[in-house]
Write a protein that holds these residues in place. Structure first.
Motif, PDB file in Angstrom:
ATOM      1  N   SER A  62       0.817  -1.214   0.000  1.00  0.00           N
ATOM      2  CA  SER A  62       0.000   0.000   0.000  1.00  0.00           C
ATOM      3  C   SER A  62       0.853   1.266   0.000  1.00  0.00           C
ATOM      4  O   SER A  62       0.452   2.290  -0.564  1.00  0.00           O
ATOM      5  N   ALA A  63       2.053   1.192   0.614  1.00  0.00           N
ATOM      6  CA  ALA A  63       2.929   2.365   0.643  1.00  0.00           C
ATOM      7  C   ALA A  63       3.318   2.778  -0.768  1.00  0.00           C
ATOM      8  O   ALA A  63       3.263   3.958  -1.133  1.00  0.00           O
ATOM      9  N   ALA A  64       3.702   1.803  -1.578  1.00  0.00           N
ATOM     10  CA  ALA A  64       4.111   2.096  -2.949  1.00  0.00           C
ATOM     11  C   ALA A  64       2.934   2.618  -3.767  1.00  0.00           C
ATOM     12  O   ALA A  64       3.071   3.563  -4.555  1.00  0.00           O
ATOM     13  N   ALA A  65       1.758   2.015  -3.569  1.00  0.00           N
ATOM     14  CA  ALA A  65       0.568   2.464  -4.300  1.00  0.00           C
ATOM     15  C   ALA A  65       0.246   3.909  -3.958  1.00  0.00           C
ATOM     16  O   ALA A  65      -0.123   4.712  -4.832  1.00  0.00           O
ATOM     17  N   MET A  66       0.386   4.258  -2.686  1.00  0.00           N
ATOM     18  CA  MET A  66       0.084   5.615  -2.257  1.00  0.00           C
ATOM     19  C   MET A  66       1.075   6.615  -2.844  1.00  0.00           C
ATOM     20  O   MET A  66       0.680   7.696  -3.309  1.00  0.00           O
ATOM     21  N   LEU A  67       2.364   6.262  -2.855  1.00  0.00           N
ATOM     22  CA  LEU A  67       3.355   7.172  -3.425  1.00  0.00           C
ATOM     23  C   LEU A  67       3.147   7.353  -4.923  1.00  0.00           C
ATOM     24  O   LEU A  67       3.292   8.454  -5.453  1.00  0.00           O
ATOM     25  N   ARG A  68       2.822   6.266  -5.617  1.00  0.00           N
ATOM     26  CA  ARG A  68       2.589   6.370  -7.060  1.00  0.00           C
ATOM     27  C   ARG A  68       1.428   7.314  -7.367  1.00  0.00           C
ATOM     28  O   ARG A  68       1.443   8.024  -8.372  1.00  0.00           O
ATOM     29  N   ALA A  69       0.426   7.288  -6.500  1.00  0.00           N
ATOM     30  CA  ALA A  69      -0.739   8.149  -6.712  1.00  0.00           C
ATOM     31  C   ALA A  69      -0.467   9.593  -6.302  1.00  0.00           C
ATOM     32  O   ALA A  69      -1.250  10.486  -6.654  1.00  0.00           O
ATOM     33  N   SER A  70       0.641   9.821  -5.587  1.00  0.00           N
ATOM     34  CA  SER A  70       0.887  11.137  -5.005  1.00  0.00           C
ATOM     35  C   SER A  70       2.033  11.897  -5.662  1.00  0.00           C
ATOM     36  O   SER A  70       2.105  13.122  -5.538  1.00  0.00           O
ATOM     37  N   LEU A  71       2.942  11.183  -6.319  1.00  0.00           N
ATOM     38  CA  LEU A  71       4.162  11.796  -6.824  1.00  0.00           C
ATOM     39  C   LEU A  71       4.250  11.686  -8.339  1.00  0.00           C
ATOM     40  O   LEU A  71       3.732  10.739  -8.937  1.00  0.00           O
ATOM     41  N   ARG A  72       4.927  12.612  -8.943  1.00  0.00           N
ATOM     42  CA  ARG A  72       5.124  12.582 -10.391  1.00  0.00           C
ATOM     43  C   ARG A  72       6.341  11.755 -10.783  1.00  0.00           C
ATOM     44  O   ARG A  72       6.428  11.251 -11.903  1.00  0.00           O
TER      45      ARG A  72
ATOM     46  N   GLN B 173     -11.837   6.339   0.428  1.00  0.00           N
ATOM     47  CA  GLN B 173     -11.148   7.514  -0.105  1.00  0.00           C
ATOM     48  C   GLN B 173      -9.902   7.060  -0.846  1.00  0.00           C
ATOM     49  O   GLN B 173      -9.296   6.051  -0.505  1.00  0.00           O
ATOM     50  N   ALA B 174      -9.509   7.797  -1.869  1.00  0.00           N
ATOM     51  CA  ALA B 174      -8.336   7.435  -2.662  1.00  0.00           C
ATOM     52  C   ALA B 174      -7.101   7.330  -1.779  1.00  0.00           C
ATOM     53  O   ALA B 174      -6.868   8.184  -0.906  1.00  0.00           O
ATOM     54  N   LEU B 175      -6.309   6.279  -2.003  1.00  0.00           N
ATOM     55  CA  LEU B 175      -5.103   6.049  -1.215  1.00  0.00           C
ATOM     56  C   LEU B 175      -3.985   6.930  -1.762  1.00  0.00           C
ATOM     57  O   LEU B 175      -3.191   6.522  -2.612  1.00  0.00           O
ATOM     58  N   ALA B 176      -3.943   8.169  -1.303  1.00  0.00           N
ATOM     59  CA  ALA B 176      -2.956   9.121  -1.800  1.00  0.00           C
ATOM     60  C   ALA B 176      -2.744  10.227  -0.784  1.00  0.00           C
ATOM     61  O   ALA B 176      -3.629  10.554   0.008  1.00  0.00           O
ATOM     62  N   LEU B 177      -1.541  10.802  -0.811  1.00  0.00           N
ATOM     63  CA  LEU B 177      -1.253  11.975  -0.017  1.00  0.00           C
ATOM     64  C   LEU B 177      -1.852  13.191  -0.719  1.00  0.00           C
ATOM     65  O   LEU B 177      -1.944  13.220  -1.948  1.00  0.00           O
ATOM     66  N   ASP B 178      -2.264  14.199   0.043  1.00  0.00           N
ATOM     67  CA  ASP B 178      -2.700  15.412  -0.633  1.00  0.00           C
ATOM     68  C   ASP B 178      -1.468  16.166  -1.132  1.00  0.00           C
ATOM     69  O   ASP B 178      -0.335  15.889  -0.725  1.00  0.00           O
TER      70      ASP B 178
END
Length: 261
Positions: A12-22, A138-143
């Protein structure tokens, strides 16, 4: 210009970073805090593959899927990802909290990058805690602001730190079939059966379901280890006749009840 690459433990950590970073996110699924490491960074990881097969045989996965699993390919692909960092990154940002698996990954990354002309920095944050705090649905991502704040606060690694952590990994690879625990900022190696006596003591003379909160849940809580690792150690205790199976089929641990022997 080469981009920044972010490295983290898989899931989940990797999924969240992928959704949050370019920038590219590289994930490593292997938990370097358990099992033999001597050949893990080679093209012939025989000992590591044997360990992974034994571990996942206790995971409750479909037996046909297990048989089809290409562990050599998986481990070699992880090495390919480390090599990609060496070749393709202008900077590697390692996301690693003070947990055993993340601290093992941190040291492994520095070992791979030990001679690379690349900037390395680190972010000490628990991505798992952040992921758990996100409301269900909610989407698994950092704002945007949170992601920018974390990345901008990354800590550059000095040459001395990089060398020390790379040397740590080289030493850990020589410690045999071990379990590694983060203690006061260091990864300390213990025998792989470190938790066995405590796990066995959880059982009583009255039968209890193996995959219950009373047994498996308590083992996970006390050791801080994954359910997969704890299942594997319980299977070892049964094989060593330190726990008695009172009901069920060992090919399906969900059906097994055990008692103190």
């Amino acid at each position: 210009m080469k981009p920044i690459h972010h490295l983290c433990q898989g899931g989940s950590a990797a999924a969240m970073l992928r959704a949050s970073l370019r920038e590219p996110v590289i994930e490593i699924l292997d938990d370097g805090s358990i099992g033999p490491l001597a050949d893990v960074d080679t093209d012939a990881p025989d000992a590591r593959v044997a360990f992974m097969k034994a571990l996942f045989a206790c995971g409750g996965f479909d037996h046909e899927d297990e048989a089809k699993m290409d562990w050599y390919g998986e481990l070699r692909d992880m090495n390919r990802r480390f090599g990609q960092l060496v070749r393709d990154a202008s900077e590697v940002v390692i996301w690693a909290e003070h947990a055993d698996a993340e601290q093992a990954l941190r040291r492994r990354a520095h070992w791979w990058l030990r001679d690379a002309a690349v900037t390395v920095s680190e972010i000490d944050v628990s991505l798992r805690d952040i992921a758990r705090s996100i409301p269900k649905g909610q989407a698994l991502a950092l704002d945007i602001d949170q992601a920018a704040s974390l990345v901008s606060a990354r800590t550059p690694c000095t040459p001395a730190m990089r060398a020390q952590l790379a040397n740590d990994w080289a030493a850990l690879k020589q410690d045999g079939d071990a379990v590694r625990v983060c203690e006061s900022g260091r990864l300390v190696s213990y025998p792989i059966d470190r938790y066995d006596a405590e796990f066995a003591a959880l059982a009583s003379t009255a039968p209890v379901k193996l995959l219950s909160g009373e047994l498996l849940g308590a083992a996970m809580h006390r050791s801080g280890r994954s359910d997969l690792f704890c299942k594997w150690r319980f299977a070892q205790l049964i094989a060593q006749q330190k726990l008695a199976v009172t009901q069920g089929d060992l090919r399906n641990l969900d059906s097994v009840w055990v008692a103190a022997n």
